[in-house]
Write an enzyme that holds these catalytic residues in place. Structure first.
Site, PDB file in Angstrom:
ATOM      1  N   ASP A   1      53.680  49.751  35.005  1.00 48.79           N
ATOM      2  CA  ASP A   1      52.637  48.730  34.857  1.00 48.79           C
ATOM      3  C   ASP A   1      53.091  47.847  33.700  1.00 48.79           C
ATOM      4  O   ASP A   1      52.436  47.762  32.676  1.00 48.79           O
ATOM      5  CB  ASP A   1      51.280  49.399  34.570  1.00 48.79           C
ATOM      6  CG  ASP A   1      50.104  48.449  34.792  1.00 48.79           C
ATOM      7  OD1 ASP A   1      50.350  47.250  35.004  1.00 48.79           O
ATOM      8  OD2 ASP A   1      48.948  48.909  34.739  1.00 48.79           O
TER       9      ASP A   1
ATOM     10  N   GLN B   1      55.040  41.142  36.328  1.00 46.08           N
ATOM     11  CA  GLN B   1      54.413  42.445  36.100  1.00 46.08           C
ATOM     12  C   GLN B   1      54.685  43.315  37.311  1.00 46.08           C
ATOM     13  O   GLN B   1      54.299  42.976  38.430  1.00 46.08           O
ATOM     14  CB  GLN B   1      52.892  42.273  35.910  1.00 46.08           C
ATOM     15  CG  GLN B   1      52.143  43.553  35.595  1.00 46.08           C
ATOM     16  CD  GLN B   1      52.129  43.877  34.100  1.00 46.08           C
ATOM     17  OE1 GLN B   1      52.617  43.094  33.269  1.00 46.08           O
ATOM     18  NE2 GLN B   1      51.580  45.013  33.737  1.00 46.08           N
TER      19      GLN B   1
ATOM     20  N   ASN C   1      46.697  38.932  33.443  1.00 45.59           N
ATOM     21  CA  ASN C   1      47.112  40.021  32.549  1.00 45.59           C
ATOM     22  C   ASN C   1      46.221  40.116  31.290  1.00 45.59           C
ATOM     23  O   ASN C   1      45.159  39.516  31.244  1.00 45.59           O
ATOM     24  CB  ASN C   1      48.592  39.933  32.182  1.00 45.59           C
ATOM     25  CG  ASN C   1      49.214  41.325  32.129  1.00 45.59           C
ATOM     26  OD1 ASN C   1      48.697  42.208  31.457  1.00 45.59           O
ATOM     27  ND2 ASN C   1      50.292  41.529  32.844  1.00 45.59           N
ATOM     28  N   ARG C   2      46.664  40.871  30.298  1.00 42.06           N
ATOM     29  CA  ARG C   2      45.757  41.258  29.206  1.00 42.06           C
ATOM     30  C   ARG C   2      45.833  40.360  27.983  1.00 42.06           C
ATOM     31  O   ARG C   2      46.897  39.838  27.652  1.00 42.06           O
ATOM     32  CB  ARG C   2      46.056  42.710  28.784  1.00 42.06           C
ATOM     33  CG  ARG C   2      45.674  43.704  29.866  1.00 42.06           C
ATOM     34  CD  ARG C   2      46.100  45.113  29.529  1.00 42.06           C
ATOM     35  NE  ARG C   2      45.580  46.058  30.507  1.00 42.06           N
ATOM     36  CZ  ARG C   2      46.122  46.284  31.706  1.00 42.06           C
ATOM     37  NH1 ARG C   2      47.214  45.658  32.076  1.00 42.06           N
ATOM     38  NH2 ARG C   2      45.568  47.139  32.546  1.00 42.06           N
TER      39      ARG C   2
ATOM     40  N   HIS D   1      42.931  39.768  33.231  1.00 43.40           N
ATOM     41  CA  HIS D   1      42.863  38.821  34.352  1.00 43.40           C
ATOM     42  C   HIS D   1      41.700  37.819  34.225  1.00 43.40           C
ATOM     43  O   HIS D   1      40.936  37.602  35.185  1.00 43.40           O
ATOM     44  CB  HIS D   1      42.753  39.574  35.684  1.00 43.40           C
ATOM     45  CG  HIS D   1      43.957  40.421  36.008  1.00 43.40           C
ATOM     46  ND1 HIS D   1      45.237  40.108  35.618  1.00 43.40           N
ATOM     47  CD2 HIS D   1      44.077  41.603  36.708  1.00 43.40           C
ATOM     48  CE1 HIS D   1      46.084  41.036  36.057  1.00 43.40           C
ATOM     49  NE2 HIS D   1      45.403  41.952  36.703  1.00 43.40           N
TER      50      HIS D   1
ATOM     51  N   HIS E   1      47.782  38.223  42.962  1.00 45.90           N
ATOM     52  CA  HIS E   1      47.724  39.670  42.756  1.00 45.90           C
ATOM     53  C   HIS E   1      47.807  40.438  44.075  1.00 45.90           C
ATOM     54  O   HIS E   1      47.062  41.400  44.285  1.00 45.90           O
ATOM     55  CB  HIS E   1      46.443  40.028  42.002  1.00 45.90           C
ATOM     56  CG  HIS E   1      46.531  41.294  41.223  1.00 45.90           C
ATOM     57  ND1 HIS E   1      46.839  42.499  41.795  1.00 45.90           N
ATOM     58  CD2 HIS E   1      46.358  41.539  39.901  1.00 45.90           C
ATOM     59  CE1 HIS E   1      46.839  43.437  40.858  1.00 45.90           C
ATOM     60  NE2 HIS E   1      46.558  42.880  39.690  1.00 45.90           N
ATOM     61  N   SER E   2      48.724  40.021  44.958  1.00 46.36           N
ATOM     62  CA  SER E   2      48.858  40.766  46.218  1.00 46.36           C
ATOM     63  C   SER E   2      49.404  42.154  45.970  1.00 46.36           C
ATOM     64  O   SER E   2      50.300  42.349  45.157  1.00 46.36           O
ATOM     65  CB  SER E   2      49.788  40.024  47.179  1.00 46.36           C
ATOM     66  OG  SER E   2      49.072  38.974  47.770  1.00 46.36           O
ATOM     67  N   TYR E   3      48.835  43.116  46.691  1.00 47.55           N
ATOM     68  CA  TYR E   3      49.335  44.490  46.708  1.00 47.55           C
ATOM     69  C   TYR E   3      50.168  44.616  47.982  1.00 47.55           C
ATOM     70  O   TYR E   3      49.629  44.489  49.087  1.00 47.55           O
ATOM     71  CB  TYR E   3      48.169  45.478  46.795  1.00 47.55           C
ATOM     72  CG  TYR E   3      47.409  45.718  45.528  1.00 47.55           C
ATOM     73  CD1 TYR E   3      46.488  44.804  45.030  1.00 47.55           C
ATOM     74  CD2 TYR E   3      47.583  46.915  44.834  1.00 47.55           C
ATOM     75  CE1 TYR E   3      45.771  45.070  43.874  1.00 47.55           C
ATOM     76  CE2 TYR E   3      46.862  47.189  43.675  1.00 47.55           C
ATOM     77  CZ  TYR E   3      45.957  46.255  43.205  1.00 47.55           C
ATOM     78  OH  TYR E   3      45.238  46.530  42.063  1.00 47.55           O
TER      79      TYR E   3
ATOM     80  N   GLU F   1      53.559  40.576  39.964  1.00 43.15           N
ATOM     81  CA  GLU F   1      52.754  39.428  39.539  1.00 43.15           C
ATOM     82  C   GLU F   1      53.608  38.545  38.630  1.00 43.15           C
ATOM     83  O   GLU F   1      53.867  38.894  37.486  1.00 43.15           O
ATOM     84  CB  GLU F   1      51.517  39.923  38.782  1.00 43.15           C
ATOM     85  CG  GLU F   1      50.650  40.845  39.599  1.00 43.15           C
ATOM     86  CD  GLU F   1      49.923  41.864  38.721  1.00 43.15           C
ATOM     87  OE1 GLU F   1      49.213  41.487  37.787  1.00 43.15           O
ATOM     88  OE2 GLU F   1      50.105  43.069  38.968  1.00 43.15           O
TER      89      GLU F   1
HETATM   90  C1  BGC Z   1      47.368  45.518  35.839  1.00 44.34           C
HETATM   91  C2  BGC Z   1      46.894  46.921  36.069  1.00 44.34           C
HETATM   92  C3  BGC Z   1      45.523  46.838  36.682  1.00 44.34           C
HETATM   93  C4  BGC Z   1      45.612  46.039  37.944  1.00 44.34           C
HETATM   94  C5  BGC Z   1      44.229  45.848  38.509  1.00 44.34           C
HETATM   95  C6  BGC Z   1      47.453  44.828  37.152  1.00 44.34           C
HETATM   96  O1  BGC Z   1      47.871  43.523  36.984  1.00 44.34           O
HETATM   97  O2  BGC Z   1      48.605  45.475  35.164  1.00 44.34           O
HETATM   98  O3  BGC Z   1      46.848  47.643  34.863  1.00 44.34           O
HETATM   99  O4  BGC Z   1      45.001  48.093  36.937  1.00 44.34           O
HETATM  100  O5  BGC Z   1      46.151  44.785  37.695  1.00 44.34           O
HETATM  101  O6  BGC Z   1      44.291  45.569  39.825  1.00 44.34           O
END
Ligand code: BGC
Length: 388
Positions: A287, A325, A118-119, A144, A215-217, A353
């Protein structure tokens, strides 16, 4: 002689099981049956070397829960579980070769994210009074773990049995601007009750910051089966951390009640995703980090329950982390081809996440992500699959 060894083995086995129960986790057991999955994945498309280190495709199996991973970025490439008709369905989107992951443009498909998921606002933070700086890679902020985070690293892989993959990456002191050599170990295992368990551990030689996640989608109807807007989502959190335009938390824990963020009872993901709400606008959808209630320290909390509307596949997420997240693929824009041949169209996957809160190093009221020499970072997240 034989009987003494036998009793010693029984005692060791029993005490080991007890430790797992104390931690409130499920027991690791061997696979029961084999089910083959239909896939285009070829091991030869993953076999390569990056930075002189071998990269491969690994298969994990426990009965009818199966997973493909690569040690490039510690990634889940695909995860197969039966749908309501028993059809093996691939619920984690991924790419078809190591080169596709290297080329991007999406960096995080299925990846083990670190050193700080994260940020971090402007990529700047202080530890013990000293300022550190991570090069911004997401507008003005660091995301990340910086430009070349753990998703770009070749992890050393060890597969002790066919349902476990152990990954290790030693991040050098100063990598991406973070202090201390960080020895990170992440163990992916398919355990009983259709559960993927991810155990994270790390140690450091200087005080540093750590926030690892996967970070699985996910698309519970299967990769390439359209948007996730009709999935039913429940998040067991009554607060979230609202953000500014750059998706940096403003420091408040805000009640979800009466807002489009309230998933304490099930709602489809799409129902309120375009609501006229400032927070929704900042994220272009969801998000945001949800604040998970902790009944007791070190407990596994039930973070979320998601149901695929077409497949009937249910995913329950449990974690020791204080936050999760919820990201609805708002920035996905069909720029990446997937292993099934589909593209990553907008909102065709979601992420959950598990994590400490974003920008934790700059937010004194958030749980700390500092790790000191001599201490061990240890956390667990589990994803359990069933059908409805
Ligand atoms: C973030 C998103 C970002 C993505 C990238 C997420 O964890 O919150 O803002 O675009 O990751 O894959």
């Amino acid at each position: 002689m034989y009987s003494i060894a036998f009793f010693v083995a029984i005692i060791l086995f029993a005490s080991c099981k007890e430790t797992k129960k104390e931690e409130g986790m499920k027991e690791d057991t061997a696979p029961k049956s084999e089910t083959t999955v239909e896939t285009n994945l070829k091991e030869s498309d993953f076999d390569t070397e990056i930075d002189g280190k071998p990269v491969k495709l690994y298969w994990l199996k426990n009965g009818d829960l199966q997973m493909a991973m690569t040690n490039y970025g510690g990634r889940i490439v695909g995860l197969w579980t039966p749908d309501k008709n028993g059809k093996m369905t691939d619920v984690v989107i991924g790419r078809g070769s190591t080169q596709a992951y290297v080329d991007g443009p999406e960096a995080y498909f299925g990846a083990t994210v670190g050193r700080v998921g994260n940020r971090i606002a402007k990529g700047k933070f202080k530890i013990e009074g000293k300022e550190y700086s991570i090069k911004p890679n997401n507008n003005a902020n660091a995301l990340h773990g910086g430009e070349n985070g753990f998703q770009d690293k070749v992890w050393e892989a060890n597969q002790p049995n066919d349902y476990t993959l152990e990954l290790q990456y030693v991040s050098p002191d100063g990598e991406e601007g973070f202090p201390g050599e960080l020895d990170a170990k992440v163990t992916y295992s398919l355990i009983d009750d259709h559960t993927l368990k991810i155990k994270y551990e790390a140690t450091t030689d200087k005080t540093t910051v750590v926030n690892l996640t996967n970070h699985s989608y996910f698309n519970l109807n299967g990769e390439g089966s359209g948007t996730i807007l009709d999935h039913k989502m429940q998040i067991f959190a009554d607060k979230f951390t609202p953000v500014d335009e750059g998706l940096i938390p403003i420091g408040e824990l805000r009640a979800v009640e009466g807002t489009p963020f309230d998933f304490t009872s099930p709602h489809t993901i799409g129902e309120r995703i375009d609501a006229d709400n400032e927070q929704i606008k900042f994220g272009g959808g969801y998000d945001h980090n949800y604040v998970l209630g902790s009944k007791r320290e070190n407990a596994m909390n039930h973070a979320a329950k998601v149901i695929g509307d077409k497949s009937g596949i249910v995913m329950d997420v449990y974690t020791k982390e204080p936050g999760v997240q919820f990201y609805t693929g708002n920035f996905m824009s069909a720029k990446n081809s997937l292993k099934s041949g589909a593209r990553d169209d907008k909102r065709t996957a979601f992420c959950l996440e598990t994590q400490h809160f974003p920008d934790a190093p700059n937010q004194p009221d958030f749980p700390s992500i500092e790790l000191k020499p001599g201490d061990t970072y240890h956390t667990v997240t589990e994803y359990t699959f069933s059908v409805k």
